[in-house]
Write an enzyme that holds these catalytic residues in place. Sequence first.
Site, PDB file in Angstrom:
ATOM      1  NE  ARG A   1      -4.316  -1.115   0.050  1.00 31.03           N
ATOM      2  CZ  ARG A   1      -4.506  -2.090  -0.846  1.00 31.03           C
ATOM      3  NH1 ARG A   1      -3.572  -2.370  -1.740  1.00 31.03           N
ATOM      4  NH2 ARG A   1      -5.646  -2.771  -0.875  1.00 31.03           N
TER       5      ARG A   1
ATOM      6  CG  HIS B   1      -3.315  -0.130  -6.866  1.00 32.68           C
ATOM      7  ND1 HIS B   1      -3.689   0.465  -5.695  1.00 32.68           N
ATOM      8  CD2 HIS B   1      -3.461  -1.466  -6.653  1.00 32.68           C
ATOM      9  CE1 HIS B   1      -4.058  -0.455  -4.821  1.00 32.68           C
ATOM     10  NE2 HIS B   1      -3.925  -1.645  -5.386  1.00 32.68           N
TER      11      HIS B   1
HETATM   12  P1  NDP Z   1      -2.298 -11.718   4.318  1.00 31.29           P
HETATM   13  O1  NDP Z   1      -3.191 -11.204   5.377  1.00 31.29           O
HETATM   14  O2  NDP Z   1      -2.505 -13.096   3.798  1.00 31.29           O
HETATM   15  O3  NDP Z   1      -0.785 -11.656   4.855  1.00 31.29           O
HETATM   16  C1  NDP Z   1      -0.265 -10.549   5.510  1.00 31.29           C
HETATM   17  C2  NDP Z   1       1.182 -10.840   5.897  1.00 31.29           C
HETATM   18  O4  NDP Z   1       1.741  -9.661   6.472  1.00 31.29           O
HETATM   19  C3  NDP Z   1       1.297 -11.952   6.959  1.00 31.29           C
HETATM   20  O5  NDP Z   1       2.446 -12.731   6.698  1.00 31.29           O
HETATM   21  C4  NDP Z   1       1.481 -11.147   8.245  1.00 31.29           C
HETATM   22  O6  NDP Z   1       2.216 -11.825   9.264  1.00 31.29           O
HETATM   23  C5  NDP Z   1       2.302  -9.976   7.733  1.00 31.29           C
HETATM   24  N1  NDP Z   1       2.199  -8.848   8.644  1.00 31.29           N
HETATM   25  C6  NDP Z   1       1.094  -8.152   9.020  1.00 31.29           C
HETATM   26  N2  NDP Z   1       1.421  -7.178   9.903  1.00 31.29           N
HETATM   27  C7  NDP Z   1       2.753  -7.275  10.088  1.00 31.29           C
HETATM   28  C8  NDP Z   1       3.683  -6.562  10.891  1.00 31.29           C
HETATM   29  N3  NDP Z   1       3.299  -5.563  11.696  1.00 31.29           N
HETATM   30  N4  NDP Z   1       4.981  -6.924  10.855  1.00 31.29           N
HETATM   31  C9  NDP Z   1       5.381  -7.955  10.070  1.00 31.29           C
HETATM   32  N5  NDP Z   1       4.554  -8.676   9.273  1.00 31.29           N
HETATM   33  C10 NDP Z   1       3.250  -8.336   9.286  1.00 31.29           C
HETATM   34  O7  NDP Z   1      -2.305 -10.652   3.144  1.00 31.29           O
HETATM   35  P2  NDP Z   1      -2.211 -10.913   1.553  1.00 31.29           P
HETATM   36  O8  NDP Z   1      -0.940 -11.580   1.246  1.00 31.29           O
HETATM   37  O9  NDP Z   1      -3.473 -11.516   1.060  1.00 31.29           O
HETATM   38  O10 NDP Z   1      -2.191  -9.385   1.024  1.00 31.29           O
HETATM   39  C11 NDP Z   1      -1.206  -8.470   1.464  1.00 31.29           C
HETATM   40  C12 NDP Z   1      -1.518  -7.079   0.964  1.00 31.29           C
HETATM   41  O11 NDP Z   1      -1.198  -6.934  -0.413  1.00 31.29           O
HETATM   42  C13 NDP Z   1      -2.974  -6.616   1.028  1.00 31.29           C
HETATM   43  O12 NDP Z   1      -3.366  -6.258   2.331  1.00 31.29           O
HETATM   44  C14 NDP Z   1      -2.953  -5.404   0.092  1.00 31.29           C
HETATM   45  O13 NDP Z   1      -2.599  -4.252   0.810  1.00 31.29           O
HETATM   46  C15 NDP Z   1      -1.837  -5.750  -0.891  1.00 31.29           C
HETATM   47  N6  NDP Z   1      -2.366  -6.012  -2.242  1.00 31.29           N
HETATM   48  C16 NDP Z   1      -1.936  -5.225  -3.279  1.00 31.29           C
HETATM   49  C17 NDP Z   1      -2.383  -5.453  -4.563  1.00 31.29           C
HETATM   50  C18 NDP Z   1      -1.894  -4.640  -5.698  1.00 31.29           C
HETATM   51  O14 NDP Z   1      -2.429  -4.765  -6.810  1.00 31.29           O
HETATM   52  N7  NDP Z   1      -0.880  -3.812  -5.521  1.00 31.29           N
HETATM   53  C19 NDP Z   1      -3.332  -6.529  -4.858  1.00 31.29           C
HETATM   54  C20 NDP Z   1      -3.711  -7.297  -3.712  1.00 31.29           C
HETATM   55  C21 NDP Z   1      -3.243  -7.028  -2.455  1.00 31.29           C
HETATM   56  P3  NDP Z   1       1.699 -13.211   9.893  1.00 31.29           P
HETATM   57  O15 NDP Z   1       1.988 -14.251   8.837  1.00 31.29           O
HETATM   58  O16 NDP Z   1       2.544 -13.390  11.091  1.00 31.29           O
HETATM   59  O17 NDP Z   1       0.234 -13.051  10.153  1.00 31.29           O
HETATM   60  C1  OXD Z   2      -6.195  -5.284  -3.441  1.00 33.68           C
HETATM   61  C2  OXD Z   2      -5.597  -4.337  -4.370  1.00 33.68           C
HETATM   62  O1  OXD Z   2      -6.205  -5.032  -2.232  1.00 33.68           O
HETATM   63  O2  OXD Z   2      -5.893  -4.423  -5.570  1.00 33.68           O
HETATM   64  O3  OXD Z   2      -6.669  -6.337  -3.911  1.00 33.68           O
HETATM   65  O4  OXD Z   2      -4.794  -3.505  -3.947  1.00 33.68           O
END
Ligand code: NDP
Ligand code: OXD
Length: 311
Positions: free
Chosen positions: A226, A274
């Site tokens: 993000r 994005h």
């Molecule tokens: P998940 O919820 O599956 O995974 C999140 C990961 O981040 C987990 O490994 C979690 O740790 C880790 N995490 C969360 N908080 C912290 C912290 N404070 N310190 C260290 N690690 C942390 O998310 P997704 O993989 O499904 O998606 C991730 C993000 O990707 C979305 O929230 C979105 O913002 C972004 N995204 C962007 C897109 C784009 O087109 N650019 C498209 C889709 C998503 P733990 O394993 O310990 O829980």
């Molecule tokens: C999502 C994104 O959160 O597109 O899926 O950023």
Amino acid sequence: MRLIINSGGPSAIDAWREQFRAFAPDLDVVGWHEDIDPATVDYALVWAPDAGRLATFTHLKLIISAGAGVDHILADPHLPRHLSIARMVTARTRTEMAEFVLTSALMLTRDIKRVVDNQARRHWELFDSLRVAADMRVGIMGLGHLGVAAAQLLTRVGFPVTGWSRGASTLEGLPSYAGQEQFGEFLAGTDLLVCLLPATDATKGILNTATLSQLPRGASLINAGRGSHMVTQDVIDALDSGQLHQAVLDVFEQEPLPEDSPLWTHPGIIITPHCAAIPNRKERARHTALLIEANERGEALPNIYDPQRGY
Ligand code: NDP
Ligand code: OXD
């Protein structure tokens, strides 16, 4: 059963209806801008809903995010907090993100930005910095659905990959670090930092000078998490000082990225709009129909936002 959709704008509603005809023919699909009785809405598929609108749907059963993130929904101060929010994580989301990170990593490894810039000025330059995947230690922040998918694909191509998450990860073949205590060690062994974290209070501004200065000098960055993860001026400063060599940025604090943003013209930055992982309407309609069916059967749903963790 009625589903209201706020994704793609009013012009997209016919295309959405066509997709849902295949996956949920009995579902009444209405657009966000249509004049309907709010009490008749059962489900809402939304990206950045107008503040307060979800709260008017008094019989709403589930909020479905049009993306994997939910920050665009949590931004609503009147969000009905008792309702579950399902995150849109599909097989296609994982593949798209993994391929986006791989493409970006290869572009950075081969310095493709420099080649493309040279082409724009008809300049033939052979430079002496040829690297291959094995030379680029990739560190992925966030080992969730998307981080793991990216790690697995990059590993198959030959990048040495490590990961960092909140809790300890035990994924086979993926050395990983956890929490603040191991953040420095993780950064010190990372030539290419990839941010795939969710937007939470704890991750806001995490791509800042303190973080970037712990990377080896000349490292690169991919941010597809993000825009709020990035302190923009800190990233620019790191690029200008040579601490960072290059960055691929897909997400921004303000989107669309304003025309006057200095990021557009920075020689060390590749901008993508994005678009890292945006599953098509067919995939999202299929997934939404499955969620609605499962919810109607009273089953537990996958990838529900957890307010305790904040993601
Ligand atoms: P998940 O919820 O599956 O995974 C999140 C990961 O981040 C987990 O490994 C979690 O740790 C880790 N995490 C969360 N908080 C912290 C912290 N404070 N310190 C260290 N690690 C942390 O998310 P997704 O993989 O499904 O998606 C991730 C993000 O990707 C979305 O929230 C979105 O913002 C972004 N995204 C962007 C897109 C784009 O087109 N650019 C498209 C889709 C998503 P733990 O394993 O310990 O829980
Ligand atoms: C999502 C994104 O959160 O597109 O899926 O950023």
